[in-house]
Design a protein around this motif. Structure first.
Motif, PDB file in Angstrom:
ATOM      1  N   ALA A 352       0.797  -1.095   0.092  1.00  0.00           N
ATOM      2  CA  ALA A 352      -0.039   0.024   0.017  1.00  0.00           C
ATOM      3  C   ALA A 352       0.869   1.505  -0.098  1.00  0.00           C
ATOM      4  O   ALA A 352       0.393   2.122  -0.240  1.00  0.00           O
ATOM      5  N   VAL A 353       2.112   1.210   0.204  1.00  0.00           N
ATOM      6  CA  VAL A 353       3.016   2.450   0.277  1.00  0.00           C
ATOM      7  C   VAL A 353       3.083   3.332  -0.815  1.00  0.00           C
ATOM      8  O   VAL A 353       2.790   4.447  -0.524  1.00  0.00           O
ATOM      9  N   PRO A 354       3.276   2.794  -2.028  1.00  0.00           N
ATOM     10  CA  PRO A 354       3.463   3.730  -3.097  1.00  0.00           C
ATOM     11  C   PRO A 354       1.609   4.365  -3.398  1.00  0.00           C
ATOM     12  O   PRO A 354       1.781   5.476  -3.784  1.00  0.00           O
ATOM     13  N   VAL A 355       0.766   3.647  -3.161  1.00  0.00           N
ATOM     14  CA  VAL A 355      -0.475   4.340  -3.019  1.00  0.00           C
ATOM     15  C   VAL A 355      -0.738   5.240  -2.208  1.00  0.00           C
ATOM     16  O   VAL A 355      -1.076   6.340  -2.425  1.00  0.00           O
ATOM     17  N   VAL A 356      -0.159   4.995  -0.943  1.00  0.00           N
ATOM     18  CA  VAL A 356      -0.426   6.130   0.165  1.00  0.00           C
ATOM     19  C   VAL A 356       0.218   7.403  -0.196  1.00  0.00           C
ATOM     20  O   VAL A 356      -0.283   8.594  -0.221  1.00  0.00           O
ATOM     21  N   ALA A 357       1.611   7.192  -0.863  1.00  0.00           N
ATOM     22  CA  ALA A 357       2.315   8.378  -1.263  1.00  0.00           C
ATOM     23  C   ALA A 357       1.811   9.323  -2.315  1.00  0.00           C
ATOM     24  O   ALA A 357       1.373  10.557  -2.046  1.00  0.00           O
ATOM     25  N   ILE A 358       1.165   8.430  -3.369  1.00  0.00           N
ATOM     26  CA  ILE A 358       0.402   9.170  -4.552  1.00  0.00           C
ATOM     27  C   ILE A 358      -0.734  10.075  -3.812  1.00  0.00           C
ATOM     28  O   ILE A 358      -1.060  11.070  -4.249  1.00  0.00           O
ATOM     29  N   GLN A 359      -1.624   9.266  -3.019  1.00  0.00           N
ATOM     30  CA  GLN A 359      -2.832   9.843  -2.373  1.00  0.00           C
ATOM     31  C   GLN A 359      -2.378  11.108  -1.626  1.00  0.00           C
ATOM     32  O   GLN A 359      -3.276  12.103  -1.602  1.00  0.00           O
ATOM     33  N   ALA A 360      -1.189  11.084  -0.991  1.00  0.00           N
ATOM     34  CA  ALA A 360      -0.902  12.049   0.150  1.00  0.00           C
ATOM     35  C   ALA A 360      -0.602  13.606  -0.824  1.00  0.00           C
ATOM     36  O   ALA A 360      -1.339  14.602  -0.495  1.00  0.00           O
ATOM     37  N   VAL A 361      -0.042  13.212  -2.075  1.00  0.00           N
ATOM     38  CA  VAL A 361       0.378  14.466  -2.943  1.00  0.00           C
ATOM     39  C   VAL A 361      -1.254  14.876  -3.696  1.00  0.00           C
ATOM     40  O   VAL A 361      -1.416  16.163  -3.570  1.00  0.00           O
ATOM     41  N   ALA A 362      -2.099  14.004  -3.818  1.00  0.00           N
ATOM     42  CA  ALA A 362      -3.362  14.415  -4.332  1.00  0.00           C
ATOM     43  C   ALA A 362      -4.101  15.148  -3.369  1.00  0.00           C
ATOM     44  O   ALA A 362      -4.813  16.321  -3.611  1.00  0.00           O
ATOM     45  N   VAL A 363      -4.166  14.689  -2.042  1.00  0.00           N
ATOM     46  CA  VAL A 363      -4.634  15.300  -0.846  1.00  0.00           C
ATOM     47  C   VAL A 363      -4.102  16.713  -0.706  1.00  0.00           C
ATOM     48  O   VAL A 363      -4.740  17.939  -0.419  1.00  0.00           O
ATOM     49  N   GLY A 364      -2.777  17.002  -1.006  1.00  0.00           N
ATOM     50  CA  GLY A 364      -2.140  18.160  -0.814  1.00  0.00           C
ATOM     51  C   GLY A 364      -2.678  19.214  -1.766  1.00  0.00           C
ATOM     52  O   GLY A 364      -2.849  20.431  -1.261  1.00  0.00           O
ATOM     53  N   PHE A 365      -2.780  18.955  -3.167  1.00  0.00           N
ATOM     54  CA  PHE A 365      -3.599  19.726  -3.878  1.00  0.00           C
ATOM     55  C   PHE A 365      -4.893  20.328  -3.513  1.00  0.00           C
ATOM     56  O   PHE A 365      -5.364  21.548  -3.678  1.00  0.00           O
ATOM     57  N   TYR A 366      -5.792  19.189  -3.080  1.00  0.00           N
ATOM     58  CA  TYR A 366      -7.338  19.757  -2.629  1.00  0.00           C
ATOM     59  C   TYR A 366      -6.999  20.626  -1.381  1.00  0.00           C
ATOM     60  O   TYR A 366      -7.928  21.565  -1.271  1.00  0.00           O
ATOM     61  N   MET A 367      -6.045  20.110  -0.359  1.00  0.00           N
ATOM     62  CA  MET A 367      -6.237  21.176   0.647  1.00  0.00           C
ATOM     63  C   MET A 367      -5.666  22.529   0.530  1.00  0.00           C
ATOM     64  O   MET A 367      -6.094  23.709   1.016  1.00  0.00           O
ATOM     65  N   CYS A 368      -4.849  22.683  -0.465  1.00  0.00           N
ATOM     66  CA  CYS A 368      -4.551  24.035  -1.044  1.00  0.00           C
ATOM     67  C   CYS A 368      -5.654  25.017  -1.392  1.00  0.00           C
ATOM     68  O   CYS A 368      -5.750  26.153  -1.349  1.00  0.00           O
ATOM     69  N   GLY A 369      -6.640  24.265  -1.776  1.00  0.00           N
ATOM     70  CA  GLY A 369      -8.061  24.954  -2.315  1.00  0.00           C
ATOM     71  C   GLY A 369      -9.275  24.663  -1.497  1.00  0.00           C
ATOM     72  O   GLY A 369     -10.235  24.746  -1.724  1.00  0.00           O
ATOM     73  N   ILE A 370      -9.045  24.420   0.005  1.00  0.00           N
ATOM     74  CA  ILE A 370      -9.898  23.761   0.758  1.00  0.00           C
ATOM     75  C   ILE A 370     -10.937  25.010   0.994  1.00  0.00           C
ATOM     76  O   ILE A 370     -12.103  24.703   1.160  1.00  0.00           O
ATOM     77  N   VAL A 371     -10.758  26.509   0.670  1.00  0.00           N
ATOM     78  CA  VAL A 371     -11.707  27.344   0.992  1.00  0.00           C
ATOM     79  C   VAL A 371     -12.438  27.980  -0.407  1.00  0.00           C
ATOM     80  O   VAL A 371     -12.910  29.019  -0.076  1.00  0.00           O
TER      81      VAL A 371
END
Length: 446
Positions: A352-371
Motif C-alpha cells: 500500500a506504500v506507493p498508493v499512500v504516497a500518491i494519494q498524499a500528494v493528491a490530497v495536498g492539492f485539494y487542501m490548497c484549495g480547501i476554502v
C-alpha cells in the motif's frame, strides 16, 4: 500551524472569533484523526487486506447512496439563517430550521429505501454471494437516520464549534474503543460492520440534539410544518441547496465510486490497500475541511456587506498558509512512509506504500484549495461550482479505468492527483473572475 494559517486575516476584526473556532476544530480533528488511525489499525489487523477491502465496499455503498439521494440543506440554512438572525426574526429562523429537519428526515428514509432496493444489483458487482447480502442491508440501515446536516448548520450559526468538536471527538473515541473490543473478541467483519452502523446513526442525531438545545437556550423554537411559508421567506433556498449539493456530489462521486470501480478491476486485497491510502488521506482532510466550515459563515457576512477585498485576503492567506504547511509536512512523511505503514497496519500492507504516497500528494492539492468552495458559494457562484465539479468528475471517470489497468491501484490514486490539480486551477480562475466582476458591478450600481 494555526498561526501560519492566520497570517492571511490577522488584521480582520473577525480574526479572534475565527481563530477561536479554528483552534477548537483543529484540536478536535487532530484527536479524531488519531482515533481514526487507531480504528483503522485494529481493523486492518483484525480483518486483513481482503476483509478490510470488503468493509470498504460496504461503507462506500452506504455513503454513495446517501450522498446521491440525501441532499443536505446546511449550506442554504447557514446562508438564509444568517440573514434571519441578523434581522432578529426568530419566527423565520424557526420555520427555516423546521424545513431543514423535514428535508433531512425525508432524505434519510429515501436513501435507505434506495439502498435496500439496489442490494440485489450491487452485491454481485462486489462479488458478494446471497449469504453476504446482509452486509449491504446493514449499509442501508446506516443511512436511515441522518439529521446531522441541520445540526451542523445550527451549531455553526450559533458559533458553537466547541460543542461540535466535543461531539465529534466523543463519537470517534467510541468508534476506536469498539474497534479494539471487536479485535480482542475476534468478531471479524460482522463486528466492524456493526460499528459502522452504530456510529452512522449516532453521527446522524447527536449534532441536531445539541443544536436544538442551543435554540431553546435562546428562546427559539423549531417550527415544523410551515413549509410553504419557509420557502416564501427564503427565496432561492431550494436552488442553493440543489446547486451546493450537486457540486459536492460531483466532487465526491469520484471519491466514492473509486472503490466501487476497483471492485470490478482488482482483487479484494488490493481494494484493502487502496482503502488504507484513502483513509490516511482522510486524516489530512479532517484537518482541512473544518477550515472551510468555519470560514463559510464569515465569508457570507462579508459578501452580504459587499466587502470583496476581505474575501480575497482571507482566501489568499488560508490557501498560501495551507500550501506552506503541506510542503513542510508531506516531504518527511513520504520519506518515512514505508516503516510508518508497516508499523501501524502490519507487514502485509507494505504494497500500500506507493498508493499512500500518491494519494498524499493528491490530497495536498485539494487542501490548497480547501476554502474555494465556501468562497464561491458566498459570491453566489454555485452554478460555477457545479460546472467545475462536473468537469473534474467526467475527467476522473474517463481516466480511472485505463490508469488502473496500467498502474494497478496506484493508478486510481494518480487519477485523483491529476483531477485535483485541474480542479484547483479552475477554482482559482473562476474565483478571481467573480471577484473582479462583482467589484465592477458594485461600482456601476453606486
Amino acid at each position: 500551524m494555526i498561526s501560519r494559517l492566520a497570517s492571511g486575516f490577522r488584521n480582520e476584526p473577525v480574526a479572534q472569533r475565527l481563530l477561536r473556532n479554528l483552534k477548537w476544530i483543529f484540536s478536535s480533528q487532530v484527536a479524531v484523526a488519531l482515533l481514526g488511525m487507531i480504528y483503522l489499525a485494529f481493523g486492518a489487523r483484525a480483518l486483513g487486506a481482503a476483509g478490510l477491502g470488503m468493509l470498504a465496499l460496504v461503507e462506500s455503498y452506504g455513503r454513495i447512496i446517501e450522498r446521491l439521494i440525501h441532499l443536505e440543506p446546511w449550506q442554504a440554512v447557514i446562508r438564509n439563517g444568517s440573514e434571519a438572525l441578523e434581522a432578529g426574526n426568530d419566527g423565520r429562523f424557526g420555520r427555516l430550521v423546521g424545513l431543514s429537519v423535514l428535508l433531512d428526515l425525508f432524505g434519510g428514509v429515501l436513501a435507505a429505501s434506495v439502498a435496500l432496493l439496489l442490494v440485489p444489483v450491487a452485491a454481485p458487482w462486489f462479488g458478494f454471494d446471497a449469504s453476504q447480502y446482509w452486509l449491504l442491508i446493514a449499509a442501508a440501515a446506516a443511512a436511515l437516520i441522518s439529521l446531522r446536516a441541520t445540526g451542523l448548520a445550527l451549531l455553526r450559526l450559533y458559533d458553537r464549534f466547541d460543542l461540535l468538536a466535543k461531539i465529534d471527538t466523543a463519537v470517534a473515541g467510541l468508534r476506536a474503543a469498539l474497534a479494539v473490543g471487536m479485535w480482542a473478541a475476534g468478531f471479524g467483519l460482522a463486528g466492524f460492520v456493526a460499528i459502522y452502523v452504530i456510529v452512522s446513526l449516532l453521527n446522524g442525531t447527536a449534532a441536531l440534539i445539541a443544536g436544538i438545545r442551543e435554540m431553546r437556550r435562546r428562546n427559539q423554537q423549531v417550527q415544523i410544518g410551515a413549509v410553504r411559508e419557509a420557502l416564501n421567506e427564503n427565496p432561492g433556498f431550494l436552488r442553493l441547496m440543489w446547486n451546493s449539493n450537486l457540486a459536492v456530489i460531483l466532487r465526491q462521486t469520484s471519491q466514492r465510486f473509486d472503490v466501487i470501480i476497483l471492485a470490478a478491476l482488482v482483487p479484494a486485497a488490493s481494494v484493502g490497500y487502496y482503502h488504507v491510502a484513502r483513509r490516511c488521506g482522510d486524516v489530512a482532510l479532517r484537518l482541512g475541511r473544518p477550515i472551510s466550515q468555519a470560514i463559510y459563515p464569515e465569508l457570507t457576512r462579508f459578501a452580504a456587506r459587499g466587502e470583496l477585498a476581505r474575501i480575497g485576503r482571507v482566501v489568499r492567506g488560508v490557501s498560501l498558509g495551507f500550501a506552506a504547511v503541506m510542503i513542510v509536512v508531506l516531504a518527511p512523511v513520504i520519506w518515512q512512509l514505508e516503516p510508518m505503514v508497516t508499523t501501524i497496519f502490519g507487514d502485509t500492507f507494505a504494497p500500500a506504500v506507493p498508493v499512500v504516497a500518491i494519494q498524499a500528494v493528491a490530497v495536498g492539492f485539494y487542501m490548497c484549495g480547501i476554502v474555494m468552495n465556501p468562497a464561491l458559494l458566498s459570491l453566489d457562484q454555485d452554478r460555477a461550482m457545479v460546472r467545475i465539479g462536473a468537469t473534474s468528475t467526467v475527467l476522473f471517470f474517463v481516466l480511472v479505468v485505463p490508469m488502473v489497468k496500467l498502474f494497478g491501484v496506484a493508478g486510481a490514486a494518480g487519477t485523483h492527483l491529476i483531477c485535483n490539480a485541474i480542479w484547483l486551477t479552475l477554482c482559482v480562475v473562476i474565483l478571481r473572475k467573480s471577484l473582479r466582476q462583482t467589484a465592477v458591478a458594485k461600482e456601476v450600481s453606486s
